[in-house]
Design a protein around this motif. Structure first.
Motif, PDB file in Angstrom:
ATOM      1  N   GLY A 177      27.883  82.000 -27.767  1.00  0.00           N
ATOM      2  CA  GLY A 177      27.997  83.402 -27.400  1.00  0.00           C
ATOM      3  C   GLY A 177      26.674  84.120 -27.236  1.00  0.00           C
ATOM      4  O   GLY A 177      26.615  85.348 -27.357  1.00  0.00           O
ATOM      5  N   LEU A 178      25.595  83.382 -26.912  1.00  0.00           N
ATOM      6  CA  LEU A 178      24.261  83.967 -26.815  1.00  0.00           C
ATOM      7  C   LEU A 178      23.574  83.608 -25.505  1.00  0.00           C
ATOM      8  O   LEU A 178      22.350  83.555 -25.422  1.00  0.00           O
ATOM      9  CB  LEU A 178      23.401  83.494 -27.995  1.00  0.00           C
ATOM     10  N   ALA A 179      24.358  83.369 -24.461  1.00  0.00           N
ATOM     11  CA  ALA A 179      23.797  82.918 -23.188  1.00  0.00           C
ATOM     12  C   ALA A 179      22.829  83.939 -22.602  1.00  0.00           C
ATOM     13  O   ALA A 179      21.740  83.587 -22.133  1.00  0.00           O
ATOM     14  CB  ALA A 179      24.909  82.613 -22.198  1.00  0.00           C
ATOM     15  N   VAL A 190      16.676  82.576 -30.865  1.00  0.00           N
ATOM     16  CA  VAL A 190      17.835  83.338 -30.377  1.00  0.00           C
ATOM     17  C   VAL A 190      19.020  83.207 -31.331  1.00  0.00           C
ATOM     18  O   VAL A 190      19.780  84.158 -31.540  1.00  0.00           O
ATOM     19  CB  VAL A 190      18.215  82.874 -28.950  1.00  0.00           C
ATOM     20  N   ILE A 191      19.204  82.027 -31.928  1.00  0.00           N
ATOM     21  CA  ILE A 191      20.372  81.834 -32.804  1.00  0.00           C
ATOM     22  C   ILE A 191      20.071  82.200 -34.261  1.00  0.00           C
ATOM     23  O   ILE A 191      20.896  81.944 -35.143  1.00  0.00           O
ATOM     24  CB  ILE A 191      20.928  80.402 -32.728  1.00  0.00           C
ATOM     25  N   GLY A 192      18.908  82.802 -34.532  1.00  0.00           N
ATOM     26  CA  GLY A 192      18.663  83.310 -35.875  1.00  0.00           C
ATOM     27  C   GLY A 192      17.480  82.722 -36.595  1.00  0.00           C
ATOM     28  O   GLY A 192      17.198  83.092 -37.738  1.00  0.00           O
ATOM     29  N   GLY A 193      16.753  81.793 -35.952  1.00  0.00           N
ATOM     30  CA  GLY A 193      15.530  81.276 -36.541  1.00  0.00           C
ATOM     31  C   GLY A 193      15.683  79.889 -37.137  1.00  0.00           C
ATOM     32  O   GLY A 193      16.768  79.296 -37.126  1.00  0.00           O
ATOM     33  N   TYR A 194      14.580  79.385 -37.703  1.00  0.00           N
ATOM     34  CA  TYR A 194      14.525  78.001 -38.155  1.00  0.00           C
ATOM     35  C   TYR A 194      13.283  77.804 -39.008  1.00  0.00           C
ATOM     36  O   TYR A 194      12.330  78.593 -38.943  1.00  0.00           O
ATOM     37  CB  TYR A 194      14.459  77.047 -36.955  1.00  0.00           C
ATOM     38  N   THR A 195      13.272  76.764 -39.809  1.00  0.00           N
ATOM     39  CA  THR A 195      12.065  76.344 -40.503  1.00  0.00           C
ATOM     40  C   THR A 195      11.156  75.643 -39.500  1.00  0.00           C
ATOM     41  O   THR A 195      11.593  74.759 -38.771  1.00  0.00           O
ATOM     42  CB  THR A 195      12.398  75.404 -41.668  1.00  0.00           C
ATOM     43  N   GLU A 235      18.514  73.692 -19.423  1.00  0.00           N
ATOM     44  CA  GLU A 235      19.951  73.643 -19.118  1.00  0.00           C
ATOM     45  C   GLU A 235      20.767  73.265 -20.348  1.00  0.00           C
ATOM     46  O   GLU A 235      21.871  73.784 -20.559  1.00  0.00           O
ATOM     47  CB  GLU A 235      20.199  72.635 -18.001  1.00  0.00           C
ATOM     48  N   ILE A 236      20.238  72.368 -21.173  1.00  0.00           N
ATOM     49  CA  ILE A 236      20.948  71.974 -22.390  1.00  0.00           C
ATOM     50  C   ILE A 236      21.049  73.158 -23.342  1.00  0.00           C
ATOM     51  O   ILE A 236      22.130  73.461 -23.874  1.00  0.00           O
ATOM     52  CB  ILE A 236      20.234  70.785 -23.061  1.00  0.00           C
ATOM     53  N   PHE A 237      19.942  73.842 -23.557  1.00  0.00           N
ATOM     54  CA  PHE A 237      19.963  74.991 -24.465  1.00  0.00           C
ATOM     55  C   PHE A 237      20.815  76.134 -23.900  1.00  0.00           C
ATOM     56  O   PHE A 237      21.470  76.857 -24.660  1.00  0.00           O
ATOM     57  CB  PHE A 237      18.546  75.462 -24.751  1.00  0.00           C
ATOM     58  N   ALA A 238      20.795  76.303 -22.582  1.00  0.00           N
ATOM     59  CA  ALA A 238      21.624  77.346 -21.975  1.00  0.00           C
ATOM     60  C   ALA A 238      23.097  77.069 -22.244  1.00  0.00           C
ATOM     61  O   ALA A 238      23.875  77.992 -22.552  1.00  0.00           O
ATOM     62  CB  ALA A 238      21.353  77.427 -20.474  1.00  0.00           C
TER      63      ALA A 238
END
Length: 753
Positions: A501-503, A124-129, A491-494
């Motif tokens: 700004g990505l809830a 959701v926040i743009g990806g990751y390795t 809940e932590i990630f939420a």
């Protein structure tokens, strides 16, 4: 009130009582796992992370991860710090600089599956390795896709009822250990492996155990025990192939019609390629098994319906691709692949679900979204990645480059259990700008983080429990309120998504209950199981409809290889792979081969480290989970992990049962408790993984608790797979004369207020 729960080691009901948590195994389970006794320790506040904490040195711009104290902060402050670190790294360095770590064993629940949660959030926040493959199957996964075209030998081997009815000879390389059959990813409602093995034995099936530990097959199976020098299984398999072909006991037609590259393989076996025939006499010198015994075993395999079983442990060592490939070749030479009860299987006994036909449909699963970052590493190369940004390495025919990781985010799993050379891993974890961890416990991973979020356990939340190899969908209803300030990973990630700004993108407007209902109702659109979500939740359990496919693995391929080709370049089983050969890897040629590992470049019994260490999975816990639980704790001796050693080796070192010994390798050292046993091969020491890493007294040992990965080497299986090699290493054992230092694993590293 009793609440039904699912776990990786079985179904149970749990209730909070005045004496603590009560746990009762499901009455319909024919062989409940003793590991259920560990479950109440999930609520032991001594080792729980009860509030958000931040490493003191990180706040002050100093200190070393793994040796620092932590200060408690508010949830608002912890979320602010974590969101700020994530945003800074992705803006300055890009999302490729974020490594998302998880290992999938945190919960049998499908919604609160930490791996799914962290991957969804980071996508959701743009990806990751990301990482690929696993520590358990790092060598097998890439190799199988080249040799047989898929990982079906893991996910869809011949089913246990077929083996119990038809197999006449089980030849078990690495055994079929009962302890590993207690667990299954996603849960297991009925433990049936032991019953199927008993059924086969009662029918007259013969069992041969090939491995250094006699109890890797149950004593009741009356197995013949062959104990080759550790790491030499490939040489033994090649010799068996040589005997079968030289004496005309091989399946010439099957090799011609169903296999690719037999001619090249035979050139190697016969010695035409390198001048050395891979004969029983040749193998005897390498593995220590008499040539006559090898010939006798080959004859029995050729005259009986034989299943060649290959434990996952075989490929967790240098050149780990080779014993798996050689085992497949052995089954091809026998020519029984596709016949009921014949052929080969990879992982029988490694998990309870191996050999259980999966259901013919997907189960409720949290969608993870799409990762726009294409960068990845083989999972066991994390320390290499963190220590060597920009360095090139080989993997599966590709020349790849390690990314420059600035932030590690870990939720679910404990790399300080799975990984090798923990001193090197600790050094690697000190390189990123930030390390964020969700953990219910003060594990070694939490103690190497900058921000530690307190995560709930399965007992403290609601979920859906299910596995594709099982027949029960379980409503995992919350048993107790969250301890302290713990929150679920969701809940932590939420909270972090809201801060960034990505809830809406992460939660889609749903809370836990709404997600469970959504996943269930979406799943049941494909068929009507007879219960809507409210009815299912009230019922607590649903027996899953649909019949699994009981067809024997490869029977269609056997009947018509041209009409049912395998997804390999040739459409057949590749005894010689032109594609692997084209990679030009000296440590993984184009056919199964005996490649001498570093552990055997000094003869066994000689040199500075004369003994072999076998670091196998524990019988008393799942990986490192709940190491402080009752079953695990009862196995400790003087609070240390038990280490089994043969009587002759113990006597030569003046060791007695109950002594504390120092296990030493070229990599590091560990304290462990001596248990003398003739169930281990002479020259072998067995020390299970999973003791919580305790480096608090480095002047005494790298780990004073008995974690074998304090002494294992951090090197890949080969350039092909770069898998884990933690199963075997060379060591010496010495009696530790002084009183052992006190353990710190149950003492949280919290700074006094």
């Amino acid at each position: 009130m009793h609440r039904q729960q699912s776990s990786h080691w079985g179904l149970f009901t749990a209730a909070s009582t005045p004496d603590g948590l009560g746990v009762i195994a499901d009455p319909d389970d024919p062989d409940p796992a003793p590991l259920l006794r560990n479950v109440p320790a999930a609520l032991d506040e001594r080792v729980r992370v009860l509030a958000p904490h931040v490493r003191k040195g990180w706040l002050e711009g100093r200190g070393v991860r793994g040796r620092d104290e932590y200060v408690q902060v508010s949830w608002a402050e912890a979320v602010e710090l974590a969101a700020g670190a994530l945003d800074r790294v992705r803006r300055v360095h890009g999302n490729e600089a974020i490594y998302g770590g998880s290992y999938g064993w945190g919960s049998a629940g499908r919604f609160h599956h930490a791996q799914s949660q962290i991957h969804r959030f980071l996508n959701v926040i743009g990806g990751y390795t990301r990482s690929v493959n696993s520590y358990s199957l790092g060598a097998a996964t890439p190799l199988l896709r080249h040799v047989v075209g898929s990982v079906d030998p893991i996910g869809r081997p011949t089913a246990w009822p077929v083996l119990a009815e038809h197999t006449e000879h089980f030849v078990c390389f690495g055994g079929i250990p009962a302890k590993n059959s207690q667990v299954n990813s996603g849960g297991i409602s009925k433990h049936s492996v032991a019953g199927h093995l008993r059924q086969a034995r009662a029918r007259g099936a013969r069992f041969t155990l090939v491995g250094p530990l006699r109890d890797d097959l149950a004593a009741e199976l009356d197995a013949e025990w062959l104990a080759p020098v550790p790491g030499t299984d490939t040489a033994l398999m090649l010799a068996l192939c040589h005997v079968l072909i030289e004496r005309g006991w091989h399946a010439e037609e099957f090799l011609r019609t169903h296999c690719e590259g037999f001619e090249e393989f035979w050139k190697y076996l016969s010695g035409a390629a390198d001048g050395t025939a891979k004969s029983p006499q040749w193998a005897e010198e390498i593995c220590g098994i008499d040539a006559a015994v090898i010939v006798g075993l080959a004859e029995s395999m050729a005259t009986r319906r034989t299943m060649v079983t290959l434990s996952w442990s075989l490929q967790r060592a240098r050149h780990g691709e080779q014993p798996l490939w050689a085992g497949i070749a052995l089954a091809c030479v026998l020519g029984q692949i596709g016949l009921p009860g014949g052929g080969f299987g990879h992982g029988y006994g490694s998990m309870a679900g191996i050999g259980v036909r999966p259901l013919p449909y997907r189960l409720p699963t949290l969608p993870q979204g799409v990762n726009p970052v294409r960068q990845f590493i083989p999972v066991a190369r994390i320390a290499d990645m963190l220590l060597n940004p920009g360095q090139e390495y080989e993997y599966n025919g590709e020349r790849r480059t390690y990314p420059d990781i600035r932030l590690v985010y870990w939720a679910g799993g404990n790399p300080f259990h799975h990984h090798q050379d923990l001193t090197r891993l600790a050094e690697a974890f000190n390189r990123p700008e930030a390390v964020i961890v969700h953990d219910p416990f003060w594990t070694a991973t939490a103690r190497h983080a900058d921000i530690v979020f307190p995560a709930t356990t399965t007992l403290e939340r609601n979920d859906l429990g299910c596995a594709r190899e099982d027949r029960a969908l379980v409503a995992m209803r919350q048993v107790v309120p969250p301890l302290g300030e713990a929150r679920s990973d969701f809940e932590i990630f939420a909270a972090l998504a809201e801060k960034l700004g990505l809830a809406q993108e992460f939660t889609e407007g749903r809370d836990e209950r709404a997600w469970l209902e959504h996943l269930y109702e979406q799943w049941r659109q494909n068929f009507d199981p007879g219960l809507d979500f409210a009815q299912f939740w009230e019922n607590g359990r649903l027996d899953l409809p649909g019949e699994p496919d009981d067809q024997v693995l490869y029977d269609r391929f056997r009947a018509d290889p041209a009409g049912n080709p395998l997804p390999t370049p040739s459409g057949r089983i590749e005894l010689f792979s032109q594609r692997i050969d084209s990679f030009g890897y000296a440590d993984c040629p184009g056919h199964p081969a005996w490649l001498v590992p570093e552990e055997l470049q000094v003869p066994p019994g000689s040199g500075e480290f004369p003994l072999f260490l076998v670091a196998n999975n524990p019988a008393t816990r799942l990986h490192s989970q709940l190491d402080h639980g009752a079953t695990s704790a009862d196995s400790k001796v003087h609070d240390r992990e038990p280490m089994r050693i043969h009587p002759a080796d113990a006597a030569a070192r003046g060791l007695s049962t109950g002594d504390i010994a120092r296990v030493v390798s070229a990599t590091g050292s560990a304290l462990a408790a001596v248990v003398i046993s003739d169930a281990v091969r002479p020259g072998v020491v067995q020390l299970s993984t999973g003791a919580w890493f305790d480096p608090s007294a480095p002047e005494v040992a790298t780990c004073i608790h008995g974690n074998p990965n304090a002494v294992t080497r951090d090197i890949g299986t080969s350039s092909l797979a770069q898998g884990c090699t933690g199963q075997l290493t060379r060591i010496e054992v010495r009696r530790h004369e002084d009183p052992p230092p006190p353990l710190r694993t149950l003492t949280p590293p919290i700074a006094p207020r």
